[in-house]
Design an enzyme around this catalytic site. Structure first.
Site, PDB file in Angstrom:
ATOM      1  N   LYS A  26       8.393   0.140   5.188  1.00  0.00           N
ATOM      2  CA  LYS A  26       7.868   1.436   4.750  1.00  0.00           C
ATOM      3  C   LYS A  26       9.020   2.326   4.328  1.00  0.00           C
ATOM      4  CE  LYS A  26       4.798   5.212   6.003  1.00  0.00           C
ATOM      5  NZ  LYS A  26       3.805   5.713   6.944  1.00  0.00           N
TER       6      LYS A  26
ATOM      7  N   ASP B  60       7.178  16.575  11.598  1.00  0.00           N
ATOM      8  CA  ASP B  60       7.441  17.910  11.051  1.00  0.00           C
ATOM      9  C   ASP B  60       7.959  17.828   9.621  1.00  0.00           C
ATOM     10  OD1 ASP B  60       6.658  18.959  13.449  1.00  0.00           O
ATOM     11  OD2 ASP B  60       8.686  19.322  14.199  1.00  0.00           O
TER      12      ASP B  60
ATOM     13  N   GLY C  50       0.827  -1.207   0.000  1.00  0.00           N
ATOM     14  CA  GLY C  50       0.000   0.000   0.000  1.00  0.00           C
ATOM     15  C   GLY C  50       0.852   1.243   0.000  1.00  0.00           C
ATOM     16  N   ALA C  51       0.195   2.375  -0.119  1.00  0.00           N
ATOM     17  CA  ALA C  51       0.897   3.661  -0.106  1.00  0.00           C
ATOM     18  C   ALA C  51       0.067   4.656   0.674  1.00  0.00           C
ATOM     19  CB  ALA C  51       1.120   4.161  -1.529  1.00  0.00           C
ATOM     20  N   GLY C  52       0.749   5.591   1.309  1.00  0.00           N
ATOM     21  CA  GLY C  52       0.058   6.611   2.092  1.00  0.00           C
ATOM     22  C   GLY C  52       0.979   7.162   3.149  1.00  0.00           C
TER      23      GLY C  52
ATOM     24  N   GLY D 135       2.837   9.568   3.038  1.00  0.00           N
ATOM     25  CA  GLY D 135       4.113   9.979   2.490  1.00  0.00           C
ATOM     26  C   GLY D 135       5.074   8.857   2.206  1.00  0.00           C
ATOM     27  N   GLY D 136       4.601   7.607   2.245  1.00  0.00           N
ATOM     28  CA  GLY D 136       5.511   6.496   2.010  1.00  0.00           C
ATOM     29  C   GLY D 136       4.835   5.333   1.310  1.00  0.00           C
ATOM     30  N   VAL D 137       5.667   4.442   0.778  1.00  0.00           N
ATOM     31  CA  VAL D 137       5.185   3.216   0.142  1.00  0.00           C
ATOM     32  C   VAL D 137       5.561   2.047   1.042  1.00  0.00           C
ATOM     33  CG1 VAL D 137       5.377   1.721  -1.887  1.00  0.00           C
ATOM     34  CG2 VAL D 137       5.454   4.206  -2.161  1.00  0.00           C
ATOM     35  N   VAL D 138       4.613   1.133   1.261  1.00  0.00           N
ATOM     36  CA  VAL D 138       4.874  -0.033   2.108  1.00  0.00           C
ATOM     37  C   VAL D 138       4.949  -1.270   1.230  1.00  0.00           C
ATOM     38  CG1 VAL D 138       4.121  -1.381   4.097  1.00  0.00           C
ATOM     39  CG2 VAL D 138       3.605   1.065   3.996  1.00  0.00           C
TER      40      VAL D 138
ATOM     41  N   ASP E  81      -2.790   9.807  14.508  1.00  0.00           N
ATOM     42  CA  ASP E  81      -3.258   9.504  13.152  1.00  0.00           C
ATOM     43  C   ASP E  81      -4.097   8.223  13.125  1.00  0.00           C
ATOM     44  OD1 ASP E  81      -3.543  10.042  10.467  1.00  0.00           O
ATOM     45  OD2 ASP E  81      -1.615   9.199   9.870  1.00  0.00           O
TER      46      ASP E  81
END
EC number: 2.7.12.2
Length: 400
Positions: A101, A221, A79-81, A83-86, A194
């Site tokens: 990740k 940040d 998956g992706a989300g 700010g990163g791809v897993v 989150d």
């Protein structure tokens, strides 16, 4: 004679950036760590199965040693989300399957090193309700965070297959999320920041775990500067820029539960026509049993497809969505479909004023949770049937 160090969990003695090697005192140290591990696990009030699984994970982790980019073989994208791809990978030296990740950040070396240092706190996060952490390292402009692989994926992926998630299943999810949030707060003074369906992971053994919590302030940040993340699960007080606490995580959990129960992100609320399509019959709402509002509403931004097919309504702009969260009544579960206990539980999570919103202790003692704790539910069986997974021989006990 050197002062004796306070013993720590074995996970803390494995620095992922230092190659594994024999130590003249490793035997004595491992015995001390074993005693300390047992003490730590006793403090967590785990059942025998949970204790054995946590010990097995830490034993496997102890064999991993240094994490290097060259040691990973890519299997597939998960998956992706955020700010990163897993990706699903195999760590060749140990043979372990992991979720890796990758976060690409244009940052200075000092910032990068601070992020890696801050991520080391994850070595201390050992709970049945928190995804296991193998280590973090930097390579070729990317930070890698290596975690336990959960073969059921995230609840947003499960929702796509299930269309809606039954209340009794969401009871077990609620227990796990509350216990995960309580563990992070009480043992590590960490807020998740989150909570949403894509950050609640499940597996074929019936385990439910939180991931992607805000352990590194510097990473938060840096990613805020690099990516425009979704704000759609944020509590009103966060969107308004005021002080927030674990109460904000409670809102996010409540919103996630409504989404999982109804089958789509619940802002703006579904109208009567959509509710009838979802539940297969007219759904009433309001104190006097009036039919649910039939006024046409826009669909959430960026969501042309729900669990129930294409959504032809005009999309809501992101600023309209955020304005709706802050200024309009909070979403709720429709009447006549769910138990009053579940409805009340969600309503207490979604009170807009954080001072009036239920806290972790209140929710843990809520009737919905107490009922769910004793309910016999085959979570692993339901998940494996929904995702067409092979069920292992020893799923987690149904009473989480």
């Amino acid at each position: 004679m050197l002062a004796r160090r306070k013993p720590v969990l074995p996970a803390l003695t494995i620095n992922p950036t230092i190659a594994e090697g024999p130590s003249p005192t490793s035997e004595g140290a491992s015995e001390a760590n074993l005693v300390d591990l047992q003490k730590k696990l006793e403090e967590l009030e785990l059942d025998e199965q949970q204790k054995k699984r946590l010990e097995a994970f830490l034993t496997q982790k102890a064999k991993v040693g240094e994490l290097k980019d060259d040691d990973f073989e890519r299997i597939s994208e998960l998956g992706a989300g955020n700010g990163g791809v897993v990706t699903k990978v195999q760590h060749r030296p140990s043979g372990l399957i992991m979720a890796r990740k990758l976060i690409h950040l244009e940052i200075k070396p000092a910032i990068r090193n601070q992020i890696i240092r801050e991520l080391q706190v994850l070595h201390e996060c050992n709970s049945p309700y928190i995804v296991g952490f193998y280590g973090a390292f930097y390579s070729d402009g990317e930070i890698s965070i290596c975690m336990e692989h959960m073969d059921g994926g995230s609840l947003d992926q499960v929702l796509k297959e299930a269309k809606r998630i039954p209340e009794e299943i969401l009871g077990k999810v609620s227990i796990a999320v509350l216990r995960g949030l309580a563990y992070l707060r009480e043992k590590h003074q960490i807020m998740h920041r989150d909570v949403k369906p894509s950050n609640i992971l499940v597996n074929s053994r019936g385990e439910i775990k939180l991931c992607d919590f805000g352990v590194s302030g510097q990473l938060i940040d840096s990613m805020a500067n690099s990516f425009v993340g979704t704000r759609s699960y944020m509590a009103p007080e966060r969107l308004q820029g005021t002080h927030y606490s674990v109460q904000s995580d409670i809102w996010s959990m409540g919103l996630s539960l409504v989404e999982l129960a109804v089958g789509r992100y619940p802002i703006p609320p579904p109208d009567a026509k959509e509710l009838e399509a979802i539940f297969g019959r007219p759904v009433v709402d309001g104190e006097e049993g009036e039919p649910h509002s039939i006024s046409p509403r826009p669909r959430p931004p960026g969501r042309p497809v729900s669990g129930h097919g294409m959504d032809s309504r005009p999309a809501m702009a992101i600023f309209e969505l955020l304005d709706y969260i802050v200024n309009e009544p909070p979403p709720k579960l429709p009447n006549g479909v769910f138990t009053p206990d579940f409805q009340e539980f969600v309503n207490k999570c979604l009170i807009k004023n954080p001072a009036e919103r239920a806290d972790l202790k209140m929710l843990t003692n809520h009737t919905f949770i107490k009922r769910s704790e004793v309910e016999e539910v085959d979570f692993a069986g339901w998940l494996c049937k929904t995702l067409r997974l092979n069920q292992p021989g020893t799923p987690t006990r149904t009473a989480v």
